[in-house]
Write an enzyme that holds these catalytic residues in place. Structure first.
Site, PDB file in Angstrom:
ATOM      1  N   ALA A 198      10.453   5.301  11.274  1.00  0.00           N
ATOM      2  CA  ALA A 198       9.825   6.338  11.384  1.00  0.00           C
ATOM      3  C   ALA A 198       8.644   6.499  12.409  1.00  0.00           C
ATOM      4  O   ALA A 198       7.958   5.493  12.478  1.00  0.00           O
ATOM      5  CB  ALA A 198       9.292   7.016  10.186  1.00  0.00           C
ATOM      6  N   CYS A 225       3.948  -8.648   1.994  1.00  0.00           N
ATOM      7  CA  CYS A 225       3.451  -9.529   0.810  1.00  0.00           C
ATOM      8  C   CYS A 225       4.862 -10.046   0.215  1.00  0.00           C
ATOM      9  O   CYS A 225       4.921 -11.431  -0.242  1.00  0.00           O
ATOM     10  CB  CYS A 225       2.737  -8.577  -0.276  1.00  0.00           C
ATOM     11  N   CYS A 249       2.762 -13.251   0.820  1.00  0.00           N
ATOM     12  CA  CYS A 249       2.376 -13.885  -0.386  1.00  0.00           C
ATOM     13  C   CYS A 249       3.308 -14.457  -1.379  1.00  0.00           C
ATOM     14  O   CYS A 249       3.168 -15.625  -1.877  1.00  0.00           O
ATOM     15  CB  CYS A 249       1.405 -12.688  -1.244  1.00  0.00           C
ATOM     16  N   TYR A 299      11.253  -2.989  -6.311  1.00  0.00           N
ATOM     17  CA  TYR A 299      10.478  -2.265  -5.244  1.00  0.00           C
ATOM     18  C   TYR A 299      11.288  -0.694  -5.409  1.00  0.00           C
ATOM     19  O   TYR A 299      10.709   0.441  -5.326  1.00  0.00           O
ATOM     20  CB  TYR A 299      10.259  -2.472  -4.316  1.00  0.00           C
ATOM     21  N   LYS A 348       5.497 -17.389   0.159  1.00  0.00           N
ATOM     22  CA  LYS A 348       4.563 -18.400   0.473  1.00  0.00           C
ATOM     23  C   LYS A 348       4.068 -19.115  -0.904  1.00  0.00           C
ATOM     24  O   LYS A 348       3.983 -20.444  -1.175  1.00  0.00           O
ATOM     25  CB  LYS A 348       3.385 -17.844   1.032  1.00  0.00           C
ATOM     26  N   GLY A 390       0.727  -1.310   0.139  1.00  0.00           N
ATOM     27  CA  GLY A 390      -0.075   0.168   0.005  1.00  0.00           C
ATOM     28  C   GLY A 390       1.041   1.373   0.035  1.00  0.00           C
ATOM     29  O   GLY A 390       0.711   2.195  -0.870  1.00  0.00           O
ATOM     30  N   HIS A 403     -14.903 -27.492 -22.748  1.00  0.00           N
ATOM     31  CA  HIS A 403     -14.748 -29.041 -22.553  1.00  0.00           C
ATOM     32  C   HIS A 403     -13.467 -29.573 -23.218  1.00  0.00           C
ATOM     33  O   HIS A 403     -13.029 -29.213 -24.180  1.00  0.00           O
ATOM     34  CB  HIS A 403     -16.110 -29.456 -23.126  1.00  0.00           C
ATOM     35  N   ALA A 412      -8.116 -16.071  -2.426  1.00  0.00           N
ATOM     36  CA  ALA A 412      -8.074 -17.424  -2.612  1.00  0.00           C
ATOM     37  C   ALA A 412      -7.155 -17.975  -1.436  1.00  0.00           C
ATOM     38  O   ALA A 412      -6.252 -17.319  -1.024  1.00  0.00           O
ATOM     39  CB  ALA A 412      -7.029 -18.004  -3.879  1.00  0.00           C
ATOM     40  N   GLU A 454     -15.934 -25.812 -16.307  1.00  0.00           N
ATOM     41  CA  GLU A 454     -17.169 -25.939 -17.161  1.00  0.00           C
ATOM     42  C   GLU A 454     -18.541 -26.253 -16.354  1.00  0.00           C
ATOM     43  O   GLU A 454     -19.530 -25.732 -16.587  1.00  0.00           O
ATOM     44  CB  GLU A 454     -16.969 -26.924 -18.261  1.00  0.00           C
ATOM     45  N   ASP A 487      -3.329  -2.990   5.808  1.00  0.00           N
ATOM     46  CA  ASP A 487      -3.415  -3.983   6.985  1.00  0.00           C
ATOM     47  C   ASP A 487      -3.733  -3.126   8.129  1.00  0.00           C
ATOM     48  O   ASP A 487      -4.204  -3.503   9.209  1.00  0.00           O
ATOM     49  CB  ASP A 487      -2.396  -5.050   7.341  1.00  0.00           C
ATOM     50  N   TYR A 507      -6.345 -18.362   6.995  1.00  0.00           N
ATOM     51  CA  TYR A 507      -5.584 -18.467   5.810  1.00  0.00           C
ATOM     52  C   TYR A 507      -4.134 -19.114   6.000  1.00  0.00           C
ATOM     53  O   TYR A 507      -3.814 -20.260   5.385  1.00  0.00           O
ATOM     54  CB  TYR A 507      -5.383 -17.305   5.214  1.00  0.00           C
ATOM     55  N   ARG A 547     -13.117 -19.972   9.577  1.00  0.00           N
ATOM     56  CA  ARG A 547     -14.396 -19.251  10.038  1.00  0.00           C
ATOM     57  C   ARG A 547     -14.320 -18.008   9.184  1.00  0.00           C
ATOM     58  O   ARG A 547     -13.691 -17.347   8.739  1.00  0.00           O
ATOM     59  CB  ARG A 547     -14.076 -18.902  11.528  1.00  0.00           C
ATOM     60  N   GLU A 593      -2.741 -22.847   4.686  1.00  0.00           N
ATOM     61  CA  GLU A 593      -1.994 -22.629   3.627  1.00  0.00           C
ATOM     62  C   GLU A 593      -0.569 -23.573   3.916  1.00  0.00           C
ATOM     63  O   GLU A 593      -0.082 -24.372   3.245  1.00  0.00           O
ATOM     64  CB  GLU A 593      -1.745 -21.526   3.225  1.00  0.00           C
TER      65      GLU A 593
HETATM   66  P1  NDP Z   1      -6.681 -15.526  10.196  1.00  0.00           P
HETATM   67  O1  NDP Z   1      -7.572 -14.281  10.941  1.00  0.00           O
HETATM   68  O2  NDP Z   1      -7.375 -16.012   8.661  1.00  0.00           O
HETATM   69  O3  NDP Z   1      -6.931 -16.661  11.241  1.00  0.00           O
HETATM   70  C1  NDP Z   1      -6.610 -16.614  12.455  1.00  0.00           C
HETATM   71  C2  NDP Z   1      -6.707 -17.861  13.096  1.00  0.00           C
HETATM   72  O4  NDP Z   1      -6.378 -18.022  14.380  1.00  0.00           O
HETATM   73  C3  NDP Z   1      -8.392 -18.242  13.318  1.00  0.00           C
HETATM   74  O5  NDP Z   1      -8.457 -19.779  12.892  1.00  0.00           O
HETATM   75  C4  NDP Z   1      -8.498 -17.947  14.757  1.00  0.00           C
HETATM   76  O6  NDP Z   1      -9.477 -18.779  15.531  1.00  0.00           O
HETATM   77  C5  NDP Z   1      -7.278 -18.353  15.377  1.00  0.00           C
HETATM   78  N1  NDP Z   1      -6.886 -17.776  16.668  1.00  0.00           N
HETATM   79  C6  NDP Z   1      -7.132 -16.320  16.814  1.00  0.00           C
HETATM   80  N2  NDP Z   1      -6.468 -16.094  18.319  1.00  0.00           N
HETATM   81  C7  NDP Z   1      -6.422 -17.327  18.667  1.00  0.00           C
HETATM   82  C8  NDP Z   1      -5.737 -17.898  20.010  1.00  0.00           C
HETATM   83  N3  NDP Z   1      -5.707 -16.819  21.076  1.00  0.00           N
HETATM   84  N4  NDP Z   1      -5.823 -19.049  20.091  1.00  0.00           N
HETATM   85  C9  NDP Z   1      -5.688 -20.102  19.090  1.00  0.00           C
HETATM   86  N5  NDP Z   1      -6.367 -19.584  17.994  1.00  0.00           N
HETATM   87  C10 NDP Z   1      -6.575 -18.328  17.832  1.00  0.00           C
HETATM   88  O7  NDP Z   1      -5.324 -14.963  10.456  1.00  0.00           O
HETATM   89  P2  NDP Z   1      -3.930 -15.581   9.450  1.00  0.00           P
HETATM   90  O8  NDP Z   1      -3.001 -15.190  10.695  1.00  0.00           O
HETATM   91  O9  NDP Z   1      -4.260 -16.891   9.003  1.00  0.00           O
HETATM   92  O10 NDP Z   1      -3.720 -14.679   8.488  1.00  0.00           O
HETATM   93  C11 NDP Z   1      -3.997 -13.062   8.626  1.00  0.00           C
HETATM   94  C12 NDP Z   1      -4.550 -12.494   7.351  1.00  0.00           C
HETATM   95  O11 NDP Z   1      -3.583 -12.419   6.443  1.00  0.00           O
HETATM   96  C13 NDP Z   1      -5.751 -13.085   6.864  1.00  0.00           C
HETATM   97  O12 NDP Z   1      -6.784 -12.855   7.694  1.00  0.00           O
HETATM   98  C14 NDP Z   1      -5.735 -12.670   5.390  1.00  0.00           C
HETATM   99  O13 NDP Z   1      -6.502 -11.438   5.349  1.00  0.00           O
HETATM  100  C15 NDP Z   1      -4.386 -12.499   5.264  1.00  0.00           C
HETATM  101  N6  NDP Z   1      -3.602 -13.585   4.413  1.00  0.00           N
HETATM  102  C16 NDP Z   1      -4.283 -13.785   2.905  1.00  0.00           C
HETATM  103  C17 NDP Z   1      -3.822 -14.948   2.316  1.00  0.00           C
HETATM  104  C18 NDP Z   1      -4.374 -14.936   0.941  1.00  0.00           C
HETATM  105  O14 NDP Z   1      -4.967 -14.239   0.374  1.00  0.00           O
HETATM  106  N7  NDP Z   1      -4.141 -16.094   0.269  1.00  0.00           N
HETATM  107  C19 NDP Z   1      -2.708 -15.689   2.840  1.00  0.00           C
HETATM  108  C20 NDP Z   1      -2.449 -15.444   4.244  1.00  0.00           C
HETATM  109  C21 NDP Z   1      -2.874 -14.231   5.031  1.00  0.00           C
HETATM  110  P3  NDP Z   1     -11.143 -18.223  15.298  1.00  0.00           P
HETATM  111  O15 NDP Z   1     -11.456 -18.521  13.865  1.00  0.00           O
HETATM  112  O16 NDP Z   1     -11.816 -19.120  16.021  1.00  0.00           O
HETATM  113  O17 NDP Z   1     -10.715 -16.823  15.749  1.00  0.00           O
END
Ligand code: NDP
Length: 452
Positions: free
Chosen positions: A115, A43, A48, A99, A51, A16, A435, A341, A440, A303, A178, A205, A182
């Site tokens: 900063a 990223c 990203c 970059y 990964k 960003g 096809h 994704a 499809e 973020d 995520y 979730r 992954e």
């Molecule tokens: P997420 O928010 O996706 O997942 C966090 C996970 O940690 C959830 O399952 C959550 O559980 C669990 N959690 C949170 N707090 C605790 C705790 N105290 N004890 C145990 N479990 C806990 O975060 P990520 O770290 O996976 O990724 C961060 C963000 O980065 C994502 O939200 C996404 O936006 C971005 N990202 C995107 C990707 C992509 O586009 N492919 C790839 C990687 C990251 P619960 O569900 O119960 O809250």
């Protein structure tokens, strides 16, 4: 009129911040950017990009096994971390260089320093220098969050993965989002024994419930020892390994324990609250629709605002900021119908509403097909792909599209264009199938699986 050293000072050299700095500089504005670590941000440096390269690496083991079943004669091998890692870092160095070069070419000044905000128009650098700016843009991103418990200091996070000296043969991944999902299939694909513990009833979730169940089954089928309703109670160092006790009483030892339990906005010690910028519960910078904070000269994107934590969204927010502030064209970043994704194996691509969200809003028809794709069923693999459309009964618009399949990330990008254009189910039906493909199916689902 006050004069400033810069028209814009950007704090943070991630997706960003860099995009905003570059585009603002291209308007002729005097721009500087400070980055305390490496240019490119989460990223490029620790998210990203590395990964996805690991996702690619993780596919070759099963591709080799598939190839043998397709008639190829060759011996399989194993993954060599010490051969992959230097190549990975060389690629990240190359991208970081691009970059830096792009910013320099646009005429922006880079400060390799931390900063902090001193007041609404002043930034203090860790070099001891202070600079003034008409506008300050906060683009400091997020940082992994690890909950506090006995032994939590033994956990690693996604920041550490790419720098591991040795490949973890046994890894525990905590979380169900995520990053956790992954890396579970990445490490499994690379040959590790992987356990994944998630505290809730089902992984991912917030995503579509039917897909969550389907994907959990596939992740288990991929060989990940996935447990739901399970948390870590405590951890201890035992020799070279980490001993872990679960809340259900189980004990195990792992080479590494990866916590992927969310990311929190990176605002600690930035001086924002002191400068009058309103922060939220998680430290996120509160902004209006245009990215402006409670201090009119300070804006924020990406973020650090804790809205949608995705690189392309941060980039759009950075571009909208430049339109608004430097081009006199007030622009709100569009947060509707953002596709994304999850790069598990197989991938999950989603755009629009889940079935649960949609049926709360209005009556819907749900079209869903799960089947064994040709490429895998030929060699006896049991895994099923899934294609799902959620359609408004009243308008017939497709409200949500969910795909679980190899390449779903690529497919959902194209489906997202159709949804963004307001495509109806009839538009999908009127489109001729390609096809034989898996995709499809998206234009061939004639009868709703269910209606609500
Ligand atoms: P997420 O928010 O996706 O997942 C966090 C996970 O940690 C959830 O399952 C959550 O559980 C669990 N959690 C949170 N707090 C605790 C705790 N105290 N004890 C145990 N479990 C806990 O975060 P990520 O770290 O996976 O990724 C961060 C963000 O980065 C994502 O939200 C996404 O936006 C971005 N990202 C995107 C990707 C992509 O586009 N492919 C790839 C990687 C990251 P619960 O569900 O119960 O809250």
């Amino acid at each position: 009129m006050a004069t400033f050293d810069y028209d814009l000072f950007v704090i943070g050299g991630g997706s960003g911040g860099v995009r905003a700095a570059r585009m603002a500089a291209e308007t002729g504005a005097k721009v500087a950017l400070a980055e305390e670590y490496r240019m490119g941000g989460t990223c490029v440096i620790r998210g990203c990009v590395p990964k996805k390269l690991m996702v690619f690496a993780s596919h070759y083991g099963s591709a080799a096994a598939d190839a043998r079943d397709y008639g190829w004669d060759f011996e399989g091998g194993s993954f060599n971390w010490s051969r992959f890692q230097p190549a990975l870092h060389a690629e990240l160095d190359r991208l970081e260089g691009i970059y830096r070069q792009n910013l320099a070419n646009a005429g922006a000044k880079i400060h390799n320093a931390r900063a902090t905000v001193k007041d609404p128009h002043t930034v203090a650098l860790s070099t001891g220098k202070e600079v003034s700016a008409k506008h300050i843009l906060i683009a400091t991103g997020g940082a992994p969050y690890v909950p506090h418990f006995d032994g939590c200091n033994l956990a690693i996070t996604s920041n550490d993965i790419f720098n591991l000296e040795t490949f973890p043969e046994r890894i525990l991944i905590v979380g169900g989002g995520y990053i956790a999902c992954e890396f579970a299939t990445i490490f499994r694909g690379l040959g590790a024994h992987v356990a994944q513990w998630y505290r809730g009833a089902q992984i991912l979730r917030g995503f579509d419930d039917e897909v969550r169940g389907h994907l959990a089954e596939l992740i288990r089928g991929h060989g990940v020892d996935l447990h739901v309703g399970l948390e870590v109670e405590r951890m201890e160092k035992r020799g070279k390994r980490v001993w872990v006790k679960g809340t259900d009483g189980r004990e195990d030892e792992f080479d590494q324990v990866l916590y992927a339990t969310g990311r929190h906005p990176n605002t600690t010690g930035l001086g924002l609250a002191e400068a009058g910028v309103e922060l939220g519960r998680w430290g996120e910078v509160k902004v209006d629709d245009y990215g402006q904070t409670s201090v009119p000269s300070i804006y924020a994107v990406g973020d650090v605002t804790n809205r949608i934590q995705l690189t392309p969204v941060a980039i759009r927010e950075g571009m909208a900021f430049v339109e608004t502030v430097f081009k006199g064209n007030p622009t709100k970043p569009d947060h509707e119908l953002v596709p994304s994704a999850v790069f598990t194996t197989p991938e999950y691509g989603a755009v629009g509403l889940t079935e649960e969200q949609a049926r709360k809003r209005e009556p819907v028809d749900v079209y869903c097909a799960a089947f064994r794709p040709m490429q895998k069923s030929f060699i006896g693999r049991a895994e099923r792909v899934l294609f799902k459309l959620i359609v408004s009964k009243a308008s017939q618009k497709v409200l949500g599209c969910h795909i679980v399949a190899d390449g779903a990330g690529e497919m959902i990008q194209l489906a997202a264009v159709a949804l963004k254009m307001g495509a109806t189910k009839a538009d999908f039906d009127a489109t001729v199938a390609v096809h034989p493909t898996m995709a499809e199916e998206i234009v061939l689902m004639k009868q709703p699986t269910r209606s609500h």
